[in-house]
Design a protein around this motif. Structure first.
Motif, PDB file in Angstrom:
ATOM      1  N   ALA A 127      38.635  36.142  33.094  1.00  0.00           N
ATOM      2  CA  ALA A 127      37.650  35.313  32.394  1.00  0.00           C
ATOM      3  C   ALA A 127      37.403  35.838  30.988  1.00  0.00           C
ATOM      4  CB  ALA A 127      36.350  35.279  33.193  1.00  0.00           C
ATOM      5  N   TRP A 128      37.370  37.168  30.830  1.00  0.00           N
ATOM      6  CA  TRP A 128      37.087  37.725  29.506  1.00  0.00           C
ATOM      7  C   TRP A 128      38.182  37.381  28.507  1.00  0.00           C
ATOM      8  CZ3 TRP A 128      40.784  40.757  27.459  1.00  0.00           C
ATOM      9  CH2 TRP A 128      41.598  41.507  28.321  1.00  0.00           C
ATOM     10  N   ALA A 129      39.427  37.286  29.000  1.00  0.00           N
ATOM     11  CA  ALA A 129      40.530  36.955  28.092  1.00  0.00           C
ATOM     12  C   ALA A 129      40.429  35.504  27.634  1.00  0.00           C
ATOM     13  CB  ALA A 129      41.870  37.205  28.776  1.00  0.00           C
ATOM     14  N   LEU A 130      40.051  34.634  28.560  1.00  0.00           N
ATOM     15  CA  LEU A 130      39.906  33.224  28.223  1.00  0.00           C
ATOM     16  C   LEU A 130      38.768  33.034  27.210  1.00  0.00           C
ATOM     17  CD1 LEU A 130      40.734  30.268  28.847  1.00  0.00           C
ATOM     18  CD2 LEU A 130      38.925  30.258  30.557  1.00  0.00           C
ATOM     19  N   LEU A 131      37.614  33.624  27.527  1.00  0.00           N
ATOM     20  CA  LEU A 131      36.471  33.480  26.620  1.00  0.00           C
ATOM     21  C   LEU A 131      36.726  34.218  25.312  1.00  0.00           C
ATOM     22  CD1 LEU A 131      33.416  33.676  29.014  1.00  0.00           C
ATOM     23  CD2 LEU A 131      34.414  31.677  27.920  1.00  0.00           C
ATOM     24  N   GLY A 132      37.349  35.394  25.430  1.00  0.00           N
ATOM     25  CA  GLY A 132      37.680  36.163  24.232  1.00  0.00           C
ATOM     26  C   GLY A 132      38.561  35.356  23.294  1.00  0.00           C
ATOM     27  N   ALA A 133      39.545  34.652  23.855  1.00  0.00           N
ATOM     28  CA  ALA A 133      40.440  33.843  23.028  1.00  0.00           C
ATOM     29  C   ALA A 133      39.659  32.727  22.350  1.00  0.00           C
ATOM     30  CB  ALA A 133      41.557  33.261  23.885  1.00  0.00           C
ATOM     31  N   LYS A 134      38.698  32.168  23.058  1.00  0.00           N
ATOM     32  CA  LYS A 134      37.901  31.091  22.463  1.00  0.00           C
ATOM     33  C   LYS A 134      37.047  31.615  21.308  1.00  0.00           C
ATOM     34  CE  LYS A 134      37.834  27.827  26.278  1.00  0.00           C
ATOM     35  NZ  LYS A 134      38.531  26.746  25.565  1.00  0.00           N
TER      36      LYS A 134
END
Lengths: 305, 245
Positions: free
Chosen positions: B94-101
């Motif tokens: 989840a952190w990678a997805l949100l981080g990318a956003k």
């Protein structure tokens, strides 16, 4: 080796018992199917094993892992096809595959996967430009991109035309030949019969039968079906009275289904009856029993109403 | 790290392929600045020119558009489409997805800031006389605060159309009452009170100070604490209520 073990699984939504005490195991290399009507609890079960949902009680392992505790390790090694294929519509097919490949430790070559399903010339097409069948194919190869050991296919051919469905069966069989274990859900009789080594028939959150399709059908008393449309009135009781007829199903608009042990004597009698009454019979067909008949025998209704 | 990079690449592509988002995020602030700046070329606010006053406001607008508006609407749309559910079936964290956003929003903002400042300085003769470190610090806190607001909104609203309407209904009035385009004190008293509760007011105030005056911690303490407060509250809402499907 057991790839999936499910022991006394329960999941309730308010008063609805979506999954009501289900137990089964899936062995390495087999294609295992959940066959049942919509709302029987198929998706709830598969999504609990995939780790999307938490059960109320019961034990689940997949690849020996607990989907709740070891979710990431499990997802590294399984392939998931959800009931609804939802992929980034504004990405190109090639971009989408590269993105998904980047999520895994040991991805396979996306180009080879595209070739396998005959979509190599669509590599630069946007996902939103693909037809429903092509999108389904794309969703299917995404389950293979991590060289997964275990595939979860939730209604993999729902909404496809018959031709695309047959093609999909072909790829699923090929995955099985490569040694993948497959767990699929379906409400298509033929799909379960054609693809599955073993089938669990599920209704109202319970497994009501579990065996190979052959053996499930061998347990039926009536091994054949005679179907026809009568162009005129006829009393179902007279059909039932024909020796060898086990059961008569009136499907409406003059359509009848006779469940019989032997076809020849019944056909002879049926013809004689029609002759005497001056009753034309249309669309006369004789078929072997299917898993649908197993379902009807167990529940008294059809899988798809 | 590779995962984050790929996801960022994809999110940026998706942003650039969405004409509406590109217009409202990347072009609209520039248009606003050029139009308002041109119409009020001779005007001044306090001891600075109107354009110099406007520039930090338009930067605030850009940050809010990218970090709040785009992030919340795209996140809810992807959830509505079932894409987030599919991603959750992969090992993507989840952190990678949100981080990318967040990184996508930050990249867009970085370009915007450079573009707006260049246009302001080159075409409108704005004189930047502030503090670069405080400007960057304010920008960072602002990006995170508005990202958290976007996430909170995405957690509270399920439907993509509703979320887009709600995000715009929050964003547009804030632009006008939070002192981004006009000084707060030309507003009716009631709206001034409303503005004092809203994060954009403090963000624009801090940006303005960092670009036009500089100064030390005392000039920023209040603004940044309010933004941090919003960040923490919105983040708490997100953690409590965020759903993938």
């Amino acid at each position: 080796m057991s790839m999936i073990t499910v022991d006394n699984l329960r999941k309730h939504y308010g008063d609805v018992k979506a999954v009501d005490g289900i137990s089964f195991e899936v062995q390495e290399g087999e294609t295992f199917g959940f066959l049942g009507p919509n709302g029987a609890g198929k998706t709830t079960t598969i999504e609990i094993i995939e780790g999307y949902k938490t059960p109320d009680s019961g034990n689940v392992t997949a690849l020996g892992l607990d989907p709740r505790k070891d979710g990431y390790e499990l997802k590294e090694r399984i392939g998931i096809m959800l009931q609804e294929t939802s992929l980034y519509p504004d990405l190109r097919v090639g971009e989408l595959l590269r993105l998904f490949a980047s999520y895994y430790r040991n991805p396979v070559d996306p180009g080879a996967l595209l070739e396998m399903i005959g979509l190599q010339e669509k590599k630069r097409a946007f996902v939103r430009e693909l037809s429903g069948g092509q999108r389904q194919r794309l969703a299917f190869i995404l389950t293979l991109i991590n060289d997964s050991e275990l595939l979860f296919l939730d209604e993999p051919t729902a909404g496809l035309d018959p031709q695309s469905r047959r093609a999909a069966w072909e790829w699923i069989s090929r995955a099985r030949e490569k040694g993948k274990t497959v767990f699929l859900t379906t409400h298509y009789i033929e799909e379960a019969e054609n693809l599955c080594d073993r089938v669990a028939i599920i209704n109202h959150g319970k497994i009501i039968a579990l065996d190979t399709p052959k053996r499930l059908m061998a347990n039926l008393d009536a091994k054949h079906r005679i179907e026809f449309v009568a162009d005129g009135p006829i009393d179902a009781a007279r059909l039932k009275a024909i020796p060898g007829v086990d059961k008569v199903l009136e499907a409406g608009r003059g359509e009848f289904v006779l469940y019989v042990r032997e076809t020849q004597p019944v056909l002879r009698e049926l013809m004689a009856l029609a002759e005497r009454e001056g009753l034309p019979l249309r669309d006369l067909r004789v078929e072997g029993a299917t898993l649908e008949d197993v379902f009807i025998k167990l529940t008294g209704r059809r899988i798809r109403e | 790290m590779k995962v984050l990079y790929r996801q960022l690449e994809v999110e940026l592509k998706l942003f650039l392929r969405n004409k509406q988002e590109v217009f409202f995020t990347a072009l609209f602030p520039l248009l606003m600045m050029s139009l308002f700046g041109y119409l009020n070329k001779e005007a001044s606010v306090g001891n600075v020119s109107y354009v110099a006053f406007l520039l930090p406001g338009v930067i605030g607008m850009s940050v809010m558009a990218a970090a709040f508006l785009n992030l919340s609407t795209s996140l809810v749309r992807q959830r509505d489409d079932g894409i987030l559910k599919r991603l959750r079936g992969t090992p993507l964290r989840a952190w990678a997805l949100l981080g990318a956003k967040v990184l996508t929003a930050s990249t867009v903002i970085l370009f915007q800031v450079l573009l707006l400042i260049s246009v302001g300085v080159l075409f409108f003769g704005v004189e930047i006389a502030g503090s670069v470190p405080w400007f960057l610090a304010t920008l960072l806190v602002g990006v995170f605060a508005f990202t958290a607001m976007g996430l909170a909104l995405a957690s509270l609203i399920n439907n993509a159309d509703t979320a887009s309407a709600a995000a715009h209904a929050i964003y547009l009035p804030m632009l006008f009452i939070c002192g981004a385009f006009f000084p707060l004190d030309v507003m009716p008293r009631l709206l001034q009170h409303v503005a004092k509760a809203l994060p954009l007011t403090y963000f624009v105030d801090a940006l303005r100070c960092a670009m036009l005056e500089g100064g030390g911690l005392g000039n920023y303490a209040k603004d940044l604490s309010v933004l941090l407060g919003w960040l923490i509250c919105c983040f708490a809402i997100t953690v409590k209520t965020f759903r993938w499907e």
